[in-house]
Design an enzyme around this catalytic site. Structure first.
Site, mmCIF file in Angstrom:
data_model
loop_
_atom_site.group_PDB
_atom_site.id
_atom_site.type_symbol
_atom_site.label_atom_id
_atom_site.label_comp_id
_atom_site.label_asym_id
_atom_site.label_seq_id
_atom_site.Cartn_x
_atom_site.Cartn_y
_atom_site.Cartn_z
ATOM 1 N N SER A 244 0.817 -1.226 0.000
ATOM 2 C CA SER A 244 0.000 0.000 0.000
ATOM 3 C C SER A 244 0.844 1.266 0.000
ATOM 4 O O SER A 244 0.725 2.118 0.880
ATOM 5 C CB SER A 244 -0.969 -0.014 1.191
ATOM 6 N N HIS A 245 1.694 1.369 -1.008
ATOM 7 C CA HIS A 245 2.485 2.571 -1.239
ATOM 8 C C HIS A 245 2.052 3.219 -2.545
ATOM 9 O O HIS A 245 2.866 3.570 -3.385
ATOM 10 C CB HIS A 245 3.977 2.231 -1.276
ATOM 11 N N GLN A 246 0.750 3.381 -2.717
ATOM 12 C CA GLN A 246 0.235 3.923 -3.966
ATOM 13 C C GLN A 246 0.641 5.398 -4.121
ATOM 14 O O GLN A 246 0.467 6.192 -3.195
ATOM 15 C CB GLN A 246 -1.294 3.814 -4.016
#
Length: 534
Positions: free
Chosen positions: A470-472
């Site tokens: 979840s490093h968008q």
């Protein structure tokens, strides 16, 4: 507040960036600031205990709980995206790891046509934000709002992991945010006195007593209001009523890499053809909105441990759960006070990589992803991901309804180099586990298991079982090309009085976790808005 009330600045989203902006823009009392957050207050016990991310990562009370569309390169699998829906945003539910990325990441931003964003330019803002436990030096600051500390609890597995990395020729590194990133060592974490240090606790809470700052929770922004090509305010829903607020100076979107482009499109700013197809009147044709989506995708390798020293062992024993719970309550120490990854490795696994192309997050527990829970045996794991993915995706509208989740199409693992990097990373993890001192703790490899032997079998395992961290980023990218959404001052191209300040402005994904860079981006943006220098 009254409908139609005016402020100097309206900030949408009280996440990592929004909390920084709310603090900095309200300093001195000169400006009236409104901060709107769709989620609630950060008053959950599980937010503030570091290990609580295991609960909040699936809690719909504080989490948007997004799901991607089926991913073609992953056999049609949908991937879960936890994102914070609470004061502090994802900094209230993340793994608490403090990583800035490589200097070369920011120099590359500058080379892409973004003056003022080289590593030399951004370092002062990292230091301004930081209250570094180890003191100040050329790379670190003290006295900033965000406390960064060393791990208090050091599991022998972590020392063994670092030792086995050294046996493979990888140097020890005691500061991944210092002179260089490459090497193996311990993470630092955003933990203060044994409690989570989120952007809400570090930045927002000290500012709440200011009379010129208004914070509304449970306020879902529906669109930006435009007068021609100028943003004049926002429309939002609060306590069952649709309200508006006016911005005398600027509207600032800090809603994150999913919601910021979503809001732009709902407001008529985006690819005109796509907006028209969704029944939205195009107000400003900006093709890059929602494009350039990037994220860290990888997979984990897990082992069975021959000693009862893992978090799995704690969770399998009611007595040990009570023991470590009491330890944290009385001393703020113990296994409950540590981040999601305790030790790390940044290494080069492809021969043509000039800087580390891979990150390991070493974990003294093992289990499935998110809702699957921990395995019922002593175990530990490595999560492996390429740090500079070439795969690109997009975010588009599902409908003109603000309450419909947009279409999230990350296009994971579509690039051959991403797949090759991850495969080589898993092979490195195996070599480390087969060498001492880590080998002294290993009974056997649990997943993917020894039967997964060839490169193609490893790749198939990562396709079928991998996940994201979840490093968008990148969906409102900074730049001057035809697909850029904001300029180097983070002002939306072609629209006055509107900025985007969050991880969505990153033109390329940094080499590591994204919370610290997002805070830096907001510090730098606040200084630009106020005409200050670090």
């Amino acid at each position: 507040m009254q409908d139609g009330q005016s402020y100097d600045y309206i900030i949408v989203g009280a996440g990592s960036a929004g909390c920084v902006l709310a603090n900095r823009l309200s300093e001195g009392g000169r400006h009236q600031v409104l901060l709107l957050e769709a989620g609630g207050k950060d008053d959950s016990f599980w937010i503030h205990i570091p290990i609580g991310y295991g609960k909040t990562i699936v809690d719909e009370k504080v989490n948007w709980k997004f799901q991607t569309e089926p991913n073609p390169a992953l056999g049609g699998r949908c991937i879960y995206w936890p994102r914070g829906k609470v004061l502090g945003g994802s900094s209230s539910i993340n793994g608490l790891i403090y990583i800035r990325g490589q200097a070369e990441d920011y120099d590359h931003w500058r080379q892409l046509g973004n003056p003022g964003w080289s590593y030399e330019d951004v370092l002062p803002y990292f230091k301004k934000a930081e209250n570094q436990e180890n003191g100040s030096d050329a790379f670190h600051g003290v006295g900033g709002p965000l406390t960064v500390t060393n791990l208090r609890e050091r599991n022998p597995l972590c020392d063994a992991f670092i030792g086995s990395a050294q046996s493979q020729g990888i140097p020890r590194n005691d500061d991944f945010n210092g002179a260089q990133q490459e090497g193996a060592g311990y993470f630092q974490a955003t933990v203060r006195n044994g409690r989570r240090e989120s952007a809400a606790t570090a930045y927002l809470r000290p500012a709440l007593r200011r009379s010129n700052l208004t914070v509304l929770t449970g306020a879902m922004t529906e669109k930006v209001l435009l007068d021609g090509k100028k943003a004049t305010g926002v429309q939002f829903r609060h306590q069952g009523k649709v309200l508006t607020a006016r911005a005398g100076r600027e509207v600032i979107l800090s809603a994150g890499s999913i919601k910021s482009p979503h809001l732009l499109m709902l407001s008529g700013i985006g690819d005109a053809q796509h907006l028209a197809e969704q029944g939205i009147e195009p107000r400003h044709d900006l093709r890059g909105v929602g494009q350039n989506l990037q994220d860290h995708y990888g997979g984990q390798i897990t082992w069975k441990c021959n000693q009862a020293i893992t978090m799995n062992d704690v969770m399998m024993s009611r007595f040990r759960q009570m023991q470590v719970g009491l330890q944290w309550l009385l001393t703020r120490r113990g296994p409950l006070s540590v981040p999601a990854g305790q030790a790390a490795l940044f290494a080069r696994v492809l021969p043509d990589s000039a800087t580390p192309d891979l990150q390991f997050l070493f974990q003294t527990f093992s289990g499935g992803y998110y809702e699957d829970g921990l395995f019922k045996f002593s175990g530990f794991a490595n999560f492996i991901c390429p740090v500079r993915p070439n795969s690109r995706g997009q975010i588009t509208l599902r409908s003109p309804d603000p309450y419909d989740q947009p279409r999230l199409e990350p296009n994971y693992f579509s690039d051959e180099r991403d797949r090759r990097t991850a495969v080589e990373g898993l092979k490195l993890a195996r070599r480390m586990a087969a060498s001492r001192p880590l080998a002294d703790f290993v009974i056997s490899e649990h997943l993917p298991g020894s039967e997964t032997a060839t490169d193609q079998q490893i790749e198939d395992y990562l396709v079928e079982n991998g996940g994201c961290v979840s490093h968008q980023v990148g969906t409102c990218k900074m730049g001057t090309d035809a697909m850029a959404v904001v300029d180097p001052n983070l002002r939306v191209h072609g629209v006055g009085g509107l900025r985007v300040v969050d991880a969505s402005i990153m033109p390329t994904l940094i080499s590591g976790n994204t919370n610290a860079p997002t805070i830096m981006i907001a510090e730098k943006a606040a200084a630009a808005i106020l005409g200050q220098a670090a």
